[in-house]
Design an enzyme around this catalytic site. Structure first.
Site, PDB file in Angstrom:
ATOM      1  N   TYR A   1      -4.455   3.731   7.838  1.00 52.21           N
ATOM      2  CA  TYR A   1      -5.837   3.210   7.803  1.00 52.21           C
ATOM      3  C   TYR A   1      -6.619   3.667   9.034  1.00 52.21           C
ATOM      4  O   TYR A   1      -6.495   4.814   9.459  1.00 52.21           O
ATOM      5  CB  TYR A   1      -5.864   1.677   7.695  1.00 52.21           C
ATOM      6  CG  TYR A   1      -4.886   1.123   6.710  1.00 52.21           C
ATOM      7  CD1 TYR A   1      -4.993   1.445   5.356  1.00 52.21           C
ATOM      8  CD2 TYR A   1      -3.855   0.282   7.099  1.00 52.21           C
ATOM      9  CE1 TYR A   1      -4.100   0.932   4.432  1.00 52.21           C
ATOM     10  CE2 TYR A   1      -2.966  -0.236   6.179  1.00 52.21           C
ATOM     11  CZ  TYR A   1      -3.100   0.105   4.861  1.00 52.21           C
ATOM     12  OH  TYR A   1      -2.217  -0.399   3.955  1.00 52.21           O
TER      13      TYR A   1
ATOM     14  N   VAL B   1       1.012  -3.900   3.687  1.00 51.90           N
ATOM     15  CA  VAL B   1       0.970  -5.219   4.327  1.00 51.90           C
ATOM     16  C   VAL B   1       2.226  -6.069   4.084  1.00 51.90           C
ATOM     17  O   VAL B   1       2.355  -7.149   4.651  1.00 51.90           O
ATOM     18  CB  VAL B   1      -0.300  -6.042   3.955  1.00 51.90           C
ATOM     19  CG1 VAL B   1      -1.546  -5.434   4.561  1.00 51.90           C
ATOM     20  CG2 VAL B   1      -0.434  -6.210   2.454  1.00 51.90           C
TER      21      VAL B   1
ATOM     22  N   TYR C   1      -2.915  -2.141 -10.649  1.00 53.74           N
ATOM     23  CA  TYR C   1      -2.910  -2.005  -9.190  1.00 53.74           C
ATOM     24  C   TYR C   1      -2.100  -3.147  -8.541  1.00 53.74           C
ATOM     25  O   TYR C   1      -1.256  -2.903  -7.667  1.00 53.74           O
ATOM     26  CB  TYR C   1      -4.351  -1.997  -8.668  1.00 53.74           C
ATOM     27  CG  TYR C   1      -4.460  -2.093  -7.163  1.00 53.74           C
ATOM     28  CD1 TYR C   1      -4.237  -0.974  -6.359  1.00 53.74           C
ATOM     29  CD2 TYR C   1      -4.758  -3.295  -6.529  1.00 53.74           C
ATOM     30  CE1 TYR C   1      -4.308  -1.063  -4.972  1.00 53.74           C
ATOM     31  CE2 TYR C   1      -4.833  -3.399  -5.148  1.00 53.74           C
ATOM     32  CZ  TYR C   1      -4.608  -2.278  -4.374  1.00 53.74           C
ATOM     33  OH  TYR C   1      -4.674  -2.368  -3.003  1.00 53.74           O
TER      34      TYR C   1
ATOM     35  N   LYS D   1       0.374   3.330  -2.912  1.00 58.36           N
ATOM     36  CA  LYS D   1      -0.790   4.223  -3.037  1.00 58.36           C
ATOM     37  C   LYS D   1      -0.341   5.694  -3.068  1.00 58.36           C
ATOM     38  O   LYS D   1      -0.985   6.534  -3.686  1.00 58.36           O
ATOM     39  CB  LYS D   1      -1.783   3.968  -1.890  1.00 58.36           C
ATOM     40  CG  LYS D   1      -2.474   2.588  -2.012  1.00 58.36           C
ATOM     41  CD  LYS D   1      -3.292   2.258  -0.775  1.00 58.36           C
ATOM     42  CE  LYS D   1      -4.281   1.121  -0.936  1.00 58.36           C
ATOM     43  NZ  LYS D   1      -3.728  -0.219  -1.006  1.00 58.36           N
TER      44      LYS D   1
ATOM     45  N   SER E   1       0.795  -1.240   0.000  1.00 54.42           N
ATOM     46  CA  SER E   1       0.000   0.000   0.000  1.00 54.42           C
ATOM     47  C   SER E   1       0.822   1.282   0.000  1.00 54.42           C
ATOM     48  O   SER E   1       0.262   2.364  -0.179  1.00 54.42           O
ATOM     49  CB  SER E   1      -0.956   0.009   1.185  1.00 54.42           C
ATOM     50  OG  SER E   1      -2.047  -0.800   0.894  1.00 54.42           O
TER      51      SER E   1
HETATM   52  N1  GLN Z   1      -2.019  -5.433  -2.324  1.00 51.65           N
HETATM   53  C1  GLN Z   1      -2.694  -5.282  -1.067  1.00 51.65           C
HETATM   54  C2  GLN Z   1      -4.186  -5.436  -1.267  1.00 51.65           C
HETATM   55  O1  GLN Z   1      -4.672  -4.973  -2.229  1.00 51.65           O
HETATM   56  C3  GLN Z   1      -2.375  -3.959  -0.459  1.00 51.65           C
HETATM   57  C4  GLN Z   1      -3.020  -3.753   0.863  1.00 51.65           C
HETATM   58  C5  GLN Z   1      -2.148  -3.132   1.913  1.00 51.65           C
HETATM   59  O2  GLN Z   1      -0.937  -3.031   1.836  1.00 51.65           O
HETATM   60  N2  GLN Z   1      -2.800  -2.740   2.973  1.00 51.65           N
HETATM   61  O3  GLN Z   1      -4.893  -6.006  -0.483  1.00 51.65           O
END
Ligand code: GLN
Length: 304
Positions: A240, A258, A189, A64, A61
């Site tokens: 988050y 994650v 993505y 992002k 993430s």
């Molecule tokens: N690739 C992960 C997902 O889409 C990214 C989520 C994350 O890092 N929180 O679930």
């Protein structure tokens, strides 16, 4: 500085035992839960490392933030935020519930999965391949690392198991938030999440934000205003539904993934990259947060 970082890593290593590596993407379950590393890049170009700073992990993430920068460069902030909100959420990063609840049907912010998928859909490029290549090229540029590439096993695994993201994307297409081929958008993505980085790479991204959009070689890549918006959204949404607590205890704009990474930007001072694959129940690096808390206290880094 190096000694302080080493002490901070050793002091917080035991926290890893209280979390777990992500397993909902099976390939991520192979990560070493006890790894813990940090890289600090100061704005005068100094780099300080400690612990498992050279271990590779997927950016997840934290991408992002990268895709948001590129979407803003391609479309401007006004258009991007006509499609994606800037409000924090109390739901998990992959939650679908708010997509239906809010009146405009916009994803709440670009730091959760729905918002990031919508962000990726706005990136210019004729094909999915072209869009992703632009993301990869941009990531290499802002990290100063030409060797960054996709971890193909993680990418294929995300693609095979990413039905929840698929659900978010089709829901947004149904609501007119995203246009085009949903599978193509998801492909971009998933690849963006699967780029493999080190603490140093993400600390460089943090340094760019800390330096208001100017690379350490003095090249401007994004406007000061876009950086201000991105850092603000990192404070309110980057961790988050744990962003409030993180702001109180650490007080630094940050973004987690994650894969166990946390990228942080201390305005006018430094970029920070942390790795600790063992996660808390919200999907944030459990020891990584503690490392940043120690660092913030040690050097009085809170922006508040
Ligand atoms: N690739 C992960 C997902 O889409 C990214 C989520 C994350 O890092 N929180 O679930």
């Amino acid at each position: 500085m190096k000694k302080v970082l080493e002490n901070i890593i050793e002091k917080n290593r035991e926290w890893s035992k209280r979390g777990e590596v992500a397993s909902y993407i099976p390939e991520l379950a192979k990560a070493n839960p006890n790894a813990l590393g940090i890289c600090v890049t100061t704005l005068d170009g100094e780099e300080y490392f400690a612990g498992d700073y050279d271990s590779k992990f997927t950016i997840q993430s934290i991408s992002k933030v990268v895709t948001l920068m590129l979407a803003i460069l391609d479309n401007g902030t006004e258009y991007v935020f006509s499609k994606i909100g800037m409000e924090p959420t109390e739901s998990a990063f992959n939650s679908i519930v708010n997509l239906e609840n809010n009146k405009q049907k916009k994803p709440l912010n670009p730091m959760i999965n729905a918002g990031a998928i919508a962000t990726v859909s706005l990136i210019s490029g004729e094909t999915a391949e072209e869009k992703f290549n632009r993301i990869l090229k941009f990531t290499r540029k802002i990290t100063g690392n030409d060797t960054i590439d996709v971890n193909n096993n993680v990418y294929l695994c995300e693609k095979a198991t990413g039905d929840r993201n698929r659900a978010l994307a089709y829901f947004m297409k149904g609501n007119g938030i995203i246009q085009g081929d949903v599978e193509d958008i998801l492909d971009v993505y998933f690849k963006a999440c699967s780029m493999e980085v080190t603490c140093r790479d993400i600390s460089r991204i943090g340094a760019l934000l800390a330096n208001a959009g100017v690379l350490l070689n003095n090249e401007r890549v994004i406007s000061r205003e876009a950086c201000r918006i991105i850092k603000t959204i990192m404070v309110t949404c980057g961790m988050y539904d744990a962003s409030g607590k993180f702001a109180v205890h650490i007080g630094i704009p940050a973004k987690s993934g994650v894969g166990g990474g946390i990228m942080a930007a201390v305005p006018r001072r430094m970029g920070i990259g942390v790795l600790g694959p063992s996660l808390d129940h919200k999907g944030n690096s459990i020891a990584g947060i503690k490392v940043l808390e120690s660092l913030s206290q040690e050097f009085d880094l809170s922006i508040f």
